[in-house]
Structure formats: C-alpha cells, structure tokens
Motif scaffolding. Structure first.
Motif, PDB file in Angstrom:
ATOM      1  N   VAL A  17     -47.992 -13.547 -58.252  1.00 28.16           N
ATOM      2  CA  VAL A  17     -49.110 -13.410 -57.314  1.00 28.16           C
ATOM      3  C   VAL A  17     -48.691 -13.836 -55.913  1.00 28.16           C
ATOM      4  N   GLN A  18     -47.946 -14.933 -55.823  1.00 30.34           N
ATOM      5  CA  GLN A  18     -47.456 -15.416 -54.534  1.00 30.34           C
ATOM      6  C   GLN A  18     -46.526 -14.387 -53.899  1.00 30.34           C
ATOM      7  N   PHE A  19     -45.666 -13.778 -54.730  1.00 30.14           N
ATOM      8  CA  PHE A  19     -44.721 -12.777 -54.220  1.00 30.14           C
ATOM      9  C   PHE A  19     -45.484 -11.590 -53.636  1.00 30.14           C
ATOM     10  N   LYS A  20     -46.492 -11.111 -54.376  1.00 31.88           N
ATOM     11  CA  LYS A  20     -47.247  -9.941 -53.911  1.00 31.88           C
ATOM     12  C   LYS A  20     -47.989 -10.242 -52.632  1.00 31.88           C
ATOM     13  N   SER A  21     -48.473 -11.469 -52.487  1.00 35.01           N
ATOM     14  CA  SER A  21     -49.178 -11.852 -51.268  1.00 35.01           C
ATOM     15  C   SER A  21     -48.241 -11.856 -50.069  1.00 35.01           C
ATOM     16  N   THR A  22     -46.998 -12.293 -50.290  1.00 37.28           N
ATOM     17  CA  THR A  22     -46.024 -12.369 -49.194  1.00 37.28           C
ATOM     18  C   THR A  22     -45.390 -11.017 -48.903  1.00 37.28           C
ATOM     19  N   TYR A  23     -45.174 -10.210 -49.945  1.00 40.88           N
ATOM     20  CA  TYR A  23     -44.532  -8.905 -49.787  1.00 40.88           C
ATOM     21  C   TYR A  23     -45.452  -7.808 -50.356  1.00 40.88           C
ATOM     22  N   PRO A  24     -46.567  -7.526 -49.686  1.00 44.54           N
ATOM     23  CA  PRO A  24     -47.537  -6.566 -50.236  1.00 44.54           C
ATOM     24  C   PRO A  24     -46.978  -5.155 -50.397  1.00 44.54           C
ATOM     25  N   ASP A  25     -45.952  -4.799 -49.627  1.00 47.79           N
ATOM     26  CA  ASP A  25     -45.400  -3.447 -49.708  1.00 47.79           C
ATOM     27  C   ASP A  25     -44.199  -3.349 -50.642  1.00 47.79           C
ATOM     28  N   THR A  26     -43.843  -4.451 -51.276  1.00 47.34           N
ATOM     29  CA  THR A  26     -42.722  -4.453 -52.213  1.00 47.34           C
ATOM     30  C   THR A  26     -43.252  -4.466 -53.634  1.00 47.34           C
ATOM     31  N   GLN A  27     -42.759  -3.561 -54.436  1.00 47.59           N
ATOM     32  CA  GLN A  27     -43.191  -3.487 -55.832  1.00 47.59           C
ATOM     33  C   GLN A  27     -42.341  -4.429 -56.682  1.00 47.59           C
ATOM     34  N   LEU A  28     -43.002  -5.318 -57.406  1.00 46.12           N
ATOM     35  CA  LEU A  28     -42.307  -6.208 -58.329  1.00 46.12           C
ATOM     36  C   LEU A  28     -42.536  -5.712 -59.744  1.00 46.12           C
TER      37      LEU A  28
ATOM     38  N   ILE B 287     -28.445  -7.540 -51.721  1.00 44.11           N
ATOM     39  CA  ILE B 287     -29.563  -8.433 -51.998  1.00 44.11           C
ATOM     40  C   ILE B 287     -30.576  -8.281 -50.866  1.00 44.11           C
ATOM     41  N   SER B 288     -31.736  -7.753 -51.185  1.00 37.57           N
ATOM     42  CA  SER B 288     -32.768  -7.571 -50.159  1.00 37.57           C
ATOM     43  C   SER B 288     -33.380  -8.925 -49.799  1.00 37.57           C
ATOM     44  N   GLY B 289     -34.085  -8.943 -48.667  1.00 38.13           N
ATOM     45  CA  GLY B 289     -34.740 -10.179 -48.259  1.00 38.13           C
ATOM     46  C   GLY B 289     -35.783 -10.634 -49.264  1.00 38.13           C
ATOM     47  N   SER B 290     -36.548  -9.679 -49.817  1.00 39.29           N
ATOM     48  CA  SER B 290     -37.573 -10.036 -50.796  1.00 39.29           C
ATOM     49  C   SER B 290     -36.938 -10.536 -52.097  1.00 39.29           C
ATOM     50  N   GLN B 291     -35.826  -9.929 -52.488  1.00 40.85           N
ATOM     51  CA  GLN B 291     -35.145 -10.393 -53.704  1.00 40.85           C
ATOM     52  C   GLN B 291     -34.569 -11.791 -53.493  1.00 40.85           C
ATOM     53  N   ARG B 292     -34.022 -12.043 -52.310  1.00 40.02           N
ATOM     54  CA  ARG B 292     -33.469 -13.372 -52.015  1.00 40.02           C
ATOM     55  C   ARG B 292     -34.583 -14.422 -52.022  1.00 40.02           C
ATOM     56  N   GLN B 293     -35.745 -14.055 -51.482  1.00 39.81           N
ATOM     57  CA  GLN B 293     -36.872 -14.989 -51.466  1.00 39.81           C
ATOM     58  C   GLN B 293     -37.352 -15.272 -52.881  1.00 39.81           C
ATOM     59  N   LEU B 294     -37.442 -14.221 -53.721  1.00 42.25           N
ATOM     60  CA  LEU B 294     -37.878 -14.415 -55.102  1.00 42.25           C
ATOM     61  C   LEU B 294     -36.882 -15.298 -55.850  1.00 42.25           C
ATOM     62  N   THR B 295     -35.597 -15.115 -55.598  1.00 45.33           N
ATOM     63  CA  THR B 295     -34.580 -15.947 -56.227  1.00 45.33           C
ATOM     64  C   THR B 295     -34.784 -17.420 -55.870  1.00 45.33           C
ATOM     65  N   ASN B 296     -35.004 -17.685 -54.595  1.00 42.01           N
ATOM     66  CA  ASN B 296     -35.222 -19.074 -54.159  1.00 42.01           C
ATOM     67  C   ASN B 296     -36.493 -19.651 -54.775  1.00 42.01           C
ATOM     68  N   TRP B 297     -37.551 -18.849 -54.840  1.00 39.05           N
ATOM     69  CA  TRP B 297     -38.800 -19.320 -55.438  1.00 39.05           C
ATOM     70  C   TRP B 297     -38.618 -19.637 -56.918  1.00 39.05           C
ATOM     71  N   LEU B 298     -37.872 -18.802 -57.615  1.00 38.92           N
ATOM     72  CA  LEU B 298     -37.642 -19.029 -59.043  1.00 38.92           C
ATOM     73  C   LEU B 298     -36.875 -20.334 -59.270  1.00 38.92           C
ATOM     74  N   ILE B 299     -35.861 -20.569 -58.443  1.00 32.91           N
ATOM     75  CA  ILE B 299     -35.088 -21.809 -58.573  1.00 32.91           C
ATOM     76  C   ILE B 299     -35.985 -23.016 -58.306  1.00 32.91           C
ATOM     77  N   ASP B 300     -36.791 -22.944 -57.233  1.00 32.82           N
ATOM     78  CA  ASP B 300     -37.708 -24.046 -56.922  1.00 32.82           C
ATOM     79  C   ASP B 300     -38.734 -24.232 -58.033  1.00 32.82           C
ATOM     80  N   TYR B 301     -39.214 -23.118 -58.572  1.00 29.15           N
ATOM     81  CA  TYR B 301     -40.229 -23.186 -59.627  1.00 29.15           C
ATOM     82  C   TYR B 301     -39.688 -23.917 -60.850  1.00 29.15           C
TER      83      TYR B 301
END
Length: 303
Positions: free
Chosen positions: A111-122, A276-290
């Motif tokens: 949900v957080q990812f979609k809010s930050t990257y509304p035009d990126t499909q996860l 590695i796209s910017g959105s993928q890099r951000q998701l990677t960092n979020w997953l590690i933090d999570y």
C-alpha cells in the motif's frame, strides 16, 4: 536474428508444442514454424527435434534458451531505463514471495509503495521457486529462504525468525511460558497444507525427532489460520512476527517453542547485473527496513 524471433522461439520452448505457442503469440502455426526454420537456418543447427507430434529441444535449443532469456531481459531493461528517464515513476516491479504468511504481512508495504509510485505497477507472486524465478528473469526481486551463494545474484540476508505456537486465550495451553513440539502430538492443530514453507519447516523438525503432527483443519492463508485459532478450532505454529502484525487479537496467545525449534532464514535476492529502476531500488530499501523491524534480533542471520 531479432528479439521477435527469440520471443517466438521461447514460446515454443515453453510449450514444446507449435500450435499452443502460436495461439499464445496470436500468429498462425505455419508462420511460427517458418520463423523457427529461419532461426535454425541462421544457426545452422536444429533447435527442436520433431518426433511425430512430440517436440523436444535440442542441445542448441537449450543454449539459445539460456542466452535468449538474457537478450529479452536486456531489451526490457533498456525500455524500462528509457521509460524511467521519460517519466521517473512508470513501469512494473515484479516480486516473488514464498507462499506462506509473508505475502500477507507485506500488504501494508504494498500500500505504501502504491501511494508513493501510483503509476508503477507492483506485481506480487507467491511461489516456492523464488530463486529460479529471479534467475530466469521472470521477476525483479525475490524473498525466499537463504540459499547457497550464487555469483549471478545479489543476496541480502533478512534475518532469522523462530516459530511460536499460537493458541486461543481460553485454551488450557494459553498459560504456558514455553512448549515443545512433541507435546503437541495430542492437540488439535490448524496448519498450512503440506508443500507450504511454514508447514514443511515444522514437519521436517518433527520428522528429525521421530514423530509427526496431525491437523484437524488446513488453510492456505495466514488470515484463515488466525481466524480458526480465534474461533477455538485449534492451535497453529507460525513465525513469531505474525502476531506482531496483528496486535488487535487479544484472544490469541503466543507461546515460544523450546527444544528443536522451526526457524526460517530469509534473504532478498535480485539479478546482479540488471537495470535497477528507482522504484525497484526504493522497494528494496523498504523491504530491508521492514524486515529489520519485523526481525529485530538479526545477530544469528548468518549462522
């Protein structure tokens, strides 16, 4: 040779059937056969053996499949890089997750990812073959069990988590401070079906100790298992962090398992030399933090 012909070849390799591959591609079977013959003429070797109605890949076909996968991925990487340059936040991120409680626990992050990257499909896929999906470029990221070091991959340890027993607060077991797996042989259990990560981890530990646990009911989602525990149908053995993600369940008690304890060692993985796209890099960092938050005690992640 162009990537369109490689796509045609890959479809035939996947189905080992020209008609099915042609239907998937939306072209006629004679057109597909002609394109494969053009490829075979270019290589000077057959890519498939045709034995009656049976199609079998040759050694040359297996080699082309290996390198063709990389060619198609390189083309996707180039398109994604240019698309990101144009818009900054478009494209698709594909994530493979073990079919257990993990995909359930990651929903808030999605949900957080979609809010930050509304035009990126996860796209999140549940599979027990996480590493294979990453190596075959079918997904961009994978969360799976820790495996041997593979030089083709970037592998990031996400920690080690023990399994606890979750019981209804009204159960006779609810007051226990700890419990062994063997003590649960006579208790009603609700679990994932065999073949799911959590179930297999528990079964393997029990098997090594010379006994087997039985279930009164099985369900394929963590939500369903927690609901069954809340209803008093049975207890379940799940990762300790699962209940931390569901704090509004006072009717469920968590009891540490002593003696041989099922443990899962997780890692995040992705192909080392891919774009590695910017959105993928951000998701990677979020997953590690999570997972740093989910599994705060990470000292034994590399044991």
């Amino acid at each position: 040779m162009d990537t369109r012909n490689i796509q045609y070849f890959m479809a035939v390799y996947e189905h080992l059937h020209f008609t099915k591959a042609a239907d998937e591609l939306g072209i006629s079977q004679p057109t597909l056969s002609q394109q494969i013959r053009i490829l075979e003429a270019e290589f000077g070797m057959p890519l498939f053996d045709r034995i009656g109605k049976k199609v079998v890949a040759t050694e040359a076909g297996r080699l082309l499949r290996e390198y063709g996968t990389k060619m198609l991925q390189a083309e996707r990487d180039a398109k994604n890089a240019i698309k990101e340059l144009q818009s900054g936040k478009q494209g698709t991120v594909r994530l493979a997750v073990l079919p257990s409680d993990l995909d359930f626990q990651l929903v808030p992050l999605f949900v957080q990812f979609k809010s930050t990257y509304p035009d990126t499909q996860l796209q999140a896929f549940s599979t027990i073959f996480v590493q294979d999906e990453v190596l075959n470029h079918k997904v961009d990221l994978g969360i799976g069990l820790r495996g041997p070091v593979d030089k083709r991959l970037t592998q990031i340890p996400l920690g080690c988590e023990p399994y606890h027993l979750f019981v209804n607060s009204a159960s006779e077991l609810a007051g226990r401070r700890e419990i062994t797996l063997e003590e649960l042989k006579e208790h009603a259990l609700v679990m994932f079906p065999k073949g799911y990560l959590g179930r297999d981890l528990v079964d393997n530990v029990c098997r090594q100790e010379g006994f087997e646990l039985t279930t009164v009911m099985e369900a394929s989602s963590a939500t369903s298992l927690l609901q069954l525990v809340s209803a008093g149908v049975g207890a379940t053995i799940q990762p300790a962090g699962l209940l931390r993600q569901n704090p509004e369940r006072p009717e469920i008690a968590s009891i540490p398992i002593t003696g041989p304890t099922p443990m899962r060692h997780l890692e995040l993985m992705y192909y080392a030399d891919r774009f590695i796209s910017g959105s993928q890099r951000q998701l990677t960092n979020w997953l590690i933090d999570y997972f740093n938050t989910l599994i705060p005690d990470r000292h034994d992640a590399n044991d």
